[in-house]
Design a protein around this motif. Structure first.
Motif, PDB file in Angstrom:
ATOM      1  N   TYR A   1     104.100 123.370  57.266  1.00  0.00           N
ATOM      2  CA  TYR A   1     103.474 122.605  58.437  1.00  0.00           C
ATOM      3  C   TYR A   1     102.054 122.612  58.091  1.00  0.00           C
ATOM      4  O   TYR A   1     101.730 121.282  58.086  1.00  0.00           O
ATOM      5  CB  TYR A   1     103.722 123.589  59.742  1.00  0.00           C
ATOM      6  CG  TYR A   1     103.184 123.013  60.822  1.00  0.00           C
ATOM      7  CD1 TYR A   1     103.806 121.890  61.501  1.00  0.00           C
ATOM      8  CD2 TYR A   1     101.889 123.341  61.180  1.00  0.00           C
ATOM      9  CE1 TYR A   1     103.211 121.403  62.722  1.00  0.00           C
ATOM     10  CE2 TYR A   1     101.259 122.881  62.451  1.00  0.00           C
ATOM     11  CZ  TYR A   1     101.899 121.851  63.273  1.00  0.00           C
ATOM     12  OH  TYR A   1     101.675 121.369  64.213  1.00  0.00           O
TER      13      TYR A   1
ATOM     14  N   THR B   1     106.231 118.067  61.229  1.00  0.00           N
ATOM     15  CA  THR B   1     106.181 118.888  62.365  1.00  0.00           C
ATOM     16  C   THR B   1     107.244 119.213  62.875  1.00  0.00           C
ATOM     17  O   THR B   1     108.490 118.853  62.235  1.00  0.00           O
ATOM     18  CB  THR B   1     104.991 117.900  63.521  1.00  0.00           C
ATOM     19  OG1 THR B   1     106.162 116.953  63.947  1.00  0.00           O
ATOM     20  CG2 THR B   1     103.969 117.422  62.705  1.00  0.00           C
ATOM     21  N   SER B   2     107.396 120.128  63.855  1.00  0.00           N
ATOM     22  CA  SER B   2     108.555 120.541  64.244  1.00  0.00           C
ATOM     23  C   SER B   2     109.528 119.722  65.169  1.00  0.00           C
ATOM     24  O   SER B   2     110.736 120.038  65.118  1.00  0.00           O
ATOM     25  CB  SER B   2     108.252 122.067  64.948  1.00  0.00           C
ATOM     26  OG  SER B   2     107.673 121.760  66.221  1.00  0.00           O
ATOM     27  N   ARG B   3     108.957 118.776  65.790  1.00  0.00           N
ATOM     28  CA  ARG B   3     109.815 118.051  66.535  1.00  0.00           C
ATOM     29  C   ARG B   3     110.404 118.628  67.666  1.00  0.00           C
ATOM     30  O   ARG B   3     111.570 118.277  68.244  1.00  0.00           O
ATOM     31  CB  ARG B   3     110.705 117.172  65.837  1.00  0.00           C
ATOM     32  CG  ARG B   3     109.916 115.801  64.952  1.00  0.00           C
ATOM     33  CD  ARG B   3     109.415 115.125  65.956  1.00  0.00           C
ATOM     34  NE  ARG B   3     110.125 113.591  66.169  1.00  0.00           N
ATOM     35  CZ  ARG B   3     110.538 113.315  67.465  1.00  0.00           C
ATOM     36  NH1 ARG B   3     110.083 114.038  68.594  1.00  0.00           N
ATOM     37  NH2 ARG B   3     111.262 112.363  67.423  1.00  0.00           N
TER      38      ARG B   3
ATOM     39  N   SER C   1     108.487 119.498  70.584  1.00  0.00           N
ATOM     40  CA  SER C   1     107.832 119.025  71.874  1.00  0.00           C
ATOM     41  C   SER C   1     108.810 118.997  73.170  1.00  0.00           C
ATOM     42  O   SER C   1     108.441 119.559  74.329  1.00  0.00           O
ATOM     43  CB  SER C   1     106.798 118.089  71.671  1.00  0.00           C
ATOM     44  OG  SER C   1     107.140 117.053  71.306  1.00  0.00           O
TER      45      SER C   1
ATOM     46  N   ASN D   1     101.510 113.400  66.526  1.00  0.00           N
ATOM     47  CA  ASN D   1     100.079 113.743  66.986  1.00  0.00           C
ATOM     48  C   ASN D   1      99.016 113.075  66.414  1.00  0.00           C
ATOM     49  O   ASN D   1      97.996 112.660  66.992  1.00  0.00           O
ATOM     50  CB  ASN D   1     100.008 115.336  66.762  1.00  0.00           C
ATOM     51  CG  ASN D   1      98.736 115.749  67.231  1.00  0.00           C
ATOM     52  OD1 ASN D   1      98.464 115.504  68.667  1.00  0.00           O
ATOM     53  ND2 ASN D   1      97.866 116.215  66.648  1.00  0.00           N
TER      54      ASN D   1
ATOM     55  N   ASP E   1     108.612 113.821  75.672  1.00  0.00           N
ATOM     56  CA  ASP E   1     107.939 115.041  75.944  1.00  0.00           C
ATOM     57  C   ASP E   1     106.766 115.135  76.714  1.00  0.00           C
ATOM     58  O   ASP E   1     106.114 116.202  76.823  1.00  0.00           O
ATOM     59  CB  ASP E   1     107.392 115.932  74.323  1.00  0.00           C
ATOM     60  CG  ASP E   1     106.256 114.941  73.951  1.00  0.00           C
ATOM     61  OD1 ASP E   1     105.479 114.364  74.665  1.00  0.00           O
ATOM     62  OD2 ASP E   1     105.942 115.118  72.536  1.00  0.00           O
TER      63      ASP E   1
ATOM     64  N   GLU F   1     104.264 115.762  78.996  1.00  0.00           N
ATOM     65  CA  GLU F   1     103.945 117.064  79.541  1.00  0.00           C
ATOM     66  C   GLU F   1     102.561 116.701  80.326  1.00  0.00           C
ATOM     67  O   GLU F   1     101.160 116.495  79.409  1.00  0.00           O
ATOM     68  CB  GLU F   1     103.733 118.014  78.438  1.00  0.00           C
ATOM     69  CG  GLU F   1     103.345 119.619  78.827  1.00  0.00           C
ATOM     70  CD  GLU F   1     104.429 120.317  79.645  1.00  0.00           C
ATOM     71  OE1 GLU F   1     104.198 120.356  81.027  1.00  0.00           O
ATOM     72  OE2 GLU F   1     105.009 120.974  78.979  1.00  0.00           O
TER      73      GLU F   1
HETATM   74  C1  LIG Z   1      96.929 111.580  73.505  1.00  0.00           C
HETATM   75  C2  LIG Z   1      97.643 112.717  73.403  1.00  0.00           C
HETATM   76  C3  LIG Z   1      98.655 112.734  74.337  1.00  0.00           C
HETATM   77  C4  LIG Z   1      99.396 114.035  74.070  1.00  0.00           C
HETATM   78  N1  LIG Z   1     100.541 114.230  74.918  1.00  0.00           N
HETATM   79  C5  LIG Z   1     101.455 115.246  75.042  1.00  0.00           C
HETATM   80  C6  LIG Z   1     102.447 115.430  75.698  1.00  0.00           C
HETATM   81  O1  LIG Z   1     102.519 114.627  76.970  1.00  0.00           O
HETATM   82  N2  LIG Z   1     103.344 116.509  75.615  1.00  0.00           N
HETATM   83  C7  LIG Z   1     103.055 117.192  74.656  1.00  0.00           C
HETATM   84  O2  LIG Z   1     103.963 118.123  74.577  1.00  0.00           O
HETATM   85  N3  LIG Z   1     102.132 116.930  73.693  1.00  0.00           N
HETATM   86  C8  LIG Z   1     101.401 116.095  73.931  1.00  0.00           C
HETATM   87  N4  LIG Z   1     100.338 115.808  72.875  1.00  0.00           N
HETATM   88  C9  LIG Z   1     100.149 116.785  72.011  1.00  0.00           C
HETATM   89  C10 LIG Z   1     100.967 116.681  70.521  1.00  0.00           C
HETATM   90  O3  LIG Z   1     100.763 115.278  70.062  1.00  0.00           O
HETATM   91  C11 LIG Z   1     102.353 116.824  70.619  1.00  0.00           C
HETATM   92  O4  LIG Z   1     102.683 118.217  71.523  1.00  0.00           O
HETATM   93  C12 LIG Z   1     102.955 116.823  69.372  1.00  0.00           C
HETATM   94  O5  LIG Z   1     103.032 115.619  68.701  1.00  0.00           O
HETATM   95  C13 LIG Z   1     104.713 117.160  69.351  1.00  0.00           C
HETATM   96  O6  LIG Z   1     105.202 117.104  68.272  1.00  0.00           O
HETATM   97  P1  LIG Z   1     105.818 118.218  67.493  1.00  0.00           P
HETATM   98  O7  LIG Z   1     106.664 119.151  68.409  1.00  0.00           O
HETATM   99  O8  LIG Z   1     106.432 117.990  66.169  1.00  0.00           O
HETATM  100  O9  LIG Z   1     104.663 119.199  67.619  1.00  0.00           O
HETATM  101  P2  LIG Z   1     103.977 120.310  66.347  1.00  0.00           P
HETATM  102  O10 LIG Z   1     102.774 119.865  65.495  1.00  0.00           O
HETATM  103  O11 LIG Z   1     105.207 120.852  65.595  1.00  0.00           O
HETATM  104  O12 LIG Z   1     103.550 121.479  67.046  1.00  0.00           O
HETATM  105  C14 LIG Z   1     104.373 122.296  67.855  1.00  0.00           C
HETATM  106  C15 LIG Z   1     104.137 122.573  69.260  1.00  0.00           C
HETATM  107  O13 LIG Z   1     102.912 122.881  69.895  1.00  0.00           O
HETATM  108  C16 LIG Z   1     102.578 121.951  70.945  1.00  0.00           C
HETATM  109  N5  LIG Z   1     101.351 121.237  70.626  1.00  0.00           N
HETATM  110  C17 LIG Z   1     101.086 120.871  69.198  1.00  0.00           C
HETATM  111  N6  LIG Z   1      99.880 120.142  69.392  1.00  0.00           N
HETATM  112  C18 LIG Z   1      99.333 120.304  70.582  1.00  0.00           C
HETATM  113  C19 LIG Z   1      98.321 119.660  71.326  1.00  0.00           C
HETATM  114  N7  LIG Z   1      97.269 119.081  70.641  1.00  0.00           N
HETATM  115  N8  LIG Z   1      98.283 119.988  72.575  1.00  0.00           N
HETATM  116  C20 LIG Z   1      99.036 120.555  73.392  1.00  0.00           C
HETATM  117  N9  LIG Z   1     100.389 121.117  72.599  1.00  0.00           N
HETATM  118  C21 LIG Z   1     100.682 121.008  71.213  1.00  0.00           C
HETATM  119  C22 LIG Z   1     103.795 121.066  71.085  1.00  0.00           C
HETATM  120  O14 LIG Z   1     104.264 121.987  72.283  1.00  0.00           O
HETATM  121  C23 LIG Z   1     104.547 121.209  70.152  1.00  0.00           C
HETATM  122  O15 LIG Z   1     105.866 120.842  70.283  1.00  0.00           O
HETATM  123  C24 LIG Z   1      99.475 114.660  73.122  1.00  0.00           C
HETATM  124  C25 LIG Z   1      98.270 114.652  71.892  1.00  0.00           C
HETATM  125  C26 LIG Z   1      97.346 113.625  72.283  1.00  0.00           C
HETATM  126  C27 LIG Z   1      96.294 113.380  71.358  1.00  0.00           C
END
Ligand SMILES: Cc1cc2nc3c(=O)[nH]c(=O)nc-3n(C[C@H](O)[C@H](O)[C@H](O)COP(=O)(O)OP(=O)(O)OC[C@H]3O[C@@H](n4cnc5c(N)ncnc54)[C@H](O)[C@@H]3O)c2cc1C
Length: 459
Positions: free
Chosen positions: A220, A232-234, A236, A330, A361, A363
C-alpha cells in the motif's frame, strides 16, 4: 444460559452482514428468536444524492444478506417507509420484546435513533459498530474533540481495539412475517449498466478483503498514490455498507506491515467524529473564516466538469471513472475537488452533492471532509494557497498516462508529455477531445485573490 427475551427485532441499517455484527450478535445472545428487517427509505425517490449505482449496490447487498439469513433459519423482512412507523408495525405483528440495531454516524440516522428511543414502548438496544472507536472515545486531554488529524491519529492508533466477534449460529425465527420483495432497480424506476461496478454483498466483500489483505495492503505505502495501479484496498463501499467489519479488517490489516493503511482507517474515524461533534459542517465551512466566500455561479463549465469534458485529461479521467464505476481513486478525488473549487471557483457543496450521487462508497462524513479539505475550508484542510496543479499532478502520479488512457479513450495515442502541460497552441490534443476550458495559472491567481480579499473584509 436463559435468554432475556423470547423474540426481538434486529434492524439492519449500514451493517449488511452477518459476520461480527455487534447488534445482531447481541440480539442473538439475548433472545430465543431474532426477526431481521431492513426498512427501505423513501429517500431514494426524494433525495437527489442517492444515485443509481449506490442503489444497485444496496439491492445486491440485500439479496446476499437475505440468502445468508435463510441459511440461519431466518428470513429478511423488507419494509418501506419511515423507520419508526415500520418498526412499530413490525413489533405489533411479531410481539417482539426489544429492538436491536447498530448506530449510524450521520445526523439523519441519529435523528431516527432518537425517535425510536422516545416513541417505542419496548427496550431499544443500540450498539456502536461501524468504527473502532466511537466519537466520544477519542477526545483531547481537556475532554474536547480533536479538530486536527495528526494529534487525533496519535491518540487513536495506540488505543486498544475490540477484537471481532463471530457469526450467529442461528436466528431461529419461526414466524412468517409479511415482507415486500427484495428491491431491484425497477423499484425506484432506475436503470444502470453495472458491468464496471463492484458486486455488493457480504460474500463479494469478503473476497475483496481477502485479496486486499493478501496483496494490496502490504504494498500500500508504495502504490496508494498511483491511480493506474490496483494499489489501494478498494474496500470503501464495504465499510460504508457494512458488508465487512471494521474490527476484522483492522485486526488482519495490522499484520500486513502498512502503518499508512491503518492511518487511512483513522482518517475515516476522524471525519466521523468531526461530523458528530460539528454537524454544522453539512451546511457551512468548518473554518468560520471561510464562511460566505463569494463562490462563482455554476455555468456551462460546470456542465463540462460533470461530463468529464474539461480538456484537463486527469480531471476528465477521474470523472469518467466515477460515472462508469461509481468509484474514483483518492488521489484523483483530490485533484478533481481542487479543480472544482480552485479553478472553477465553485462552491464545494456542488461537488459534494455530485460525488454523493455517483459514489458507491458515498459516506456523508468522509465526503464532506474530503471536499472541505480540498476547498481549504475544513478541519485540518489544505491551506487555501496550496493549490494542486492538474498538469504537474499528472506528471507526478500518472507519468505514463496509463490512468488517463484507461478512462479517456480519445487520448490513447497521445504522447505522455501532452498530458502533462496545456497545449501551447490551445488546440485539442486529439481528435474528439476538448481544449482546456480554462487557464490553470490564471485561475490560481483568481483563487488567491478571492480568499485573501474575503479574509481582509472579515477582519
Ligand atoms: C473529495 C473527496 C471525497 C471523498 N468522499 C469519500 C466518500 O464519500 N466515502 C469514502 O469512503 N471516502 C471518501 N473519500 C476518501 C477516499 O478517497 C476513499 O475512502 C478512498 O479512495 C477509497 O478507496 P479505498 O477503499 O481503496 O481506500 P484505501 O486507500 O484502501 O483506504 C482504506 C480505507 O480507509 C478509509 N479512507 C481512506 N482515505 C480516507 C480519507 N481521506 N477520508 C476518509 N476515509 C478514508 C476508507 O474507508 C478506505 O476504504 C473522499 C476523498 C476526497 C478527497
Amino acid at each position: 444460559m436463559a435468554k432475556r427475551y423470547t423474540r426481538v427485532i434486529h434492524w439492519f441499517r449500514r451493517d449488511l452482514r452477518l459476520t461480527d455484527n455487534t447488534a445482531l450478535l447481541a440480539a442473538c445472545e439475548a433472545a430465543e428468536e431474532v426477526v431481521s428487517v431492513y426498512v427501505l427509505s423513501h429517500w431514494a425517490k426524494e433525495h437527489p444524492w442517492t444515485g443509481t449505482k449506490r442503489q444497485l449496490f444496496l439491492c445486491q447487498c440485500l439479496e446476499s444478506l437475505s440468502k445468508n439469513i435463510d441459511h440461519l433459519q431466518g428470513a429478511l423482512v423488507i419494509r418501506e417507509g419511515e423507520a419508526l412507523a415500520e418498526l412499530t408495525k413490525l413489533i405489533n405483528e411479531t410481539n417482539a420484546e426489544a429492538v436491536f440495531f447498530n448506530q449510524d454516524v450521520d445526523p439523519f440516522g441519529k435523528k431516527i435513533e432518537t425517535q425510536l428511543a422516545e416513541h417505542l414502548d419496548i427496550p431499544v438496544h443500540s450498539h456502536q459498530d461501524s468504527s473502532l472507536h466511537g466519537p466520544g472515545e477519542v477526545l483531547k486531554g481537556d475532554g474536547t474533540p480533536y479538530r486536527v488529524y495528526t494529534p487525533y491519529s496519535k491518540r487513536w492508533l495506540p488505543l486498544p481495539k475490540t477484537s471481532p466477534g463471530g457469526k450467529p449460529k442461528t436466528l431461529r425465527s419461526s414466524l412468517t412475517v409479511n415482507s415486500l420483495p427484495l428491491p431491484t432497480l425497477e423499484h425506484w424506476q432506475l436503470d444502470s449498466d453495472s458491468s464496471d461496478c463492484l458486486e455488493g454483498g457480504e460474500k463479494a466483500a469478503r473476497a475483496r478483503m481477502r485479496e486486499a489483505l493478501s496483496s494490496r495492503i502490504s504494498t500500500y505505502d508504495s502504490f496508494r498514490d498511483v491511480p493506474s495501479a490496483s494499489g489501494t484496498s478498494r474496500l470503501s463501499q464495504d465499510l460504508r455498507w457494512g458488508t465487512i467489519s471494521i474490527r476484522e479488517l483492522y485486526q488482519n490489516a495490522r499484520s500486513c506491515g502498512s502503518p499508512q493503511y491503518l492511518k487511512e482507517l483513522a482518517w475515516r474515524e476522524f471525519y466521523f467524529q468531526i461530523l458528530h461533534h460539528f454537524p454544522e459542517v453539512l451546511h457551512c465551512e468548518f473554518n468560520p473564516d471561510w464562511r460566505g466566500l463569494p463562490w462563482f455561479t455554476p455555468d456551462e463549465k460546470f456542465e463540462a466538469f460533470k461530463k468529464g469534458e474539461t480538456g484537463f485529461p486527469i480531471v476528465d479521467a477521474g470523472i469518467r471513472e466515477l460515472l462508469t464505476t461509481g468509484f474514483m481513486h483518492n488521489r484523483v478525488r483530490m485533484i478533481v475537488a481542487m479543480f472544482l473549487t480552485k479553478d472553477l471557483h465553485l462552491d464545494w457543496r456542488l461537488g459534494e452533492q455530485f460525488f454523493m450521487q455517483h459514489l458507491v462508497d458515498g459516506e456523508i462524513a468522509s465526503n464532506n471532509g474530503g471536499w472541505q479539505w480540498s476547498a481549504g475550508t475544513g478541519a485540518d484542510a489544505a491551506p487555501y494557497f496550496r493549490i494542486q496543479n492538474p498538469w504537474s499532478q499528472t506528471k507526478r502520479f500518472d507519468p505514463k498516462g496509463d490512468y488517463i488512457r484507461t478512462w479517456v479513450p480519445e487520448l490513447i495515442d497521445v504522447p505522455e508529455k501532452s498530458l502533462q502541460a496545456p497545449p501551447e497552441d490551445g488546440l485539442p490534443i486529439a481528435r474528439g477531445y476538448h481544449s482546456p476550458i480554462l487557464d490553470h495559472a490564471k485561475e490560481r491567481q483568481v483563487t488567491l485573490t478571492l480568499f485573501k480579499k474575503h479574509r481582509a473584509e472579515r477582519s
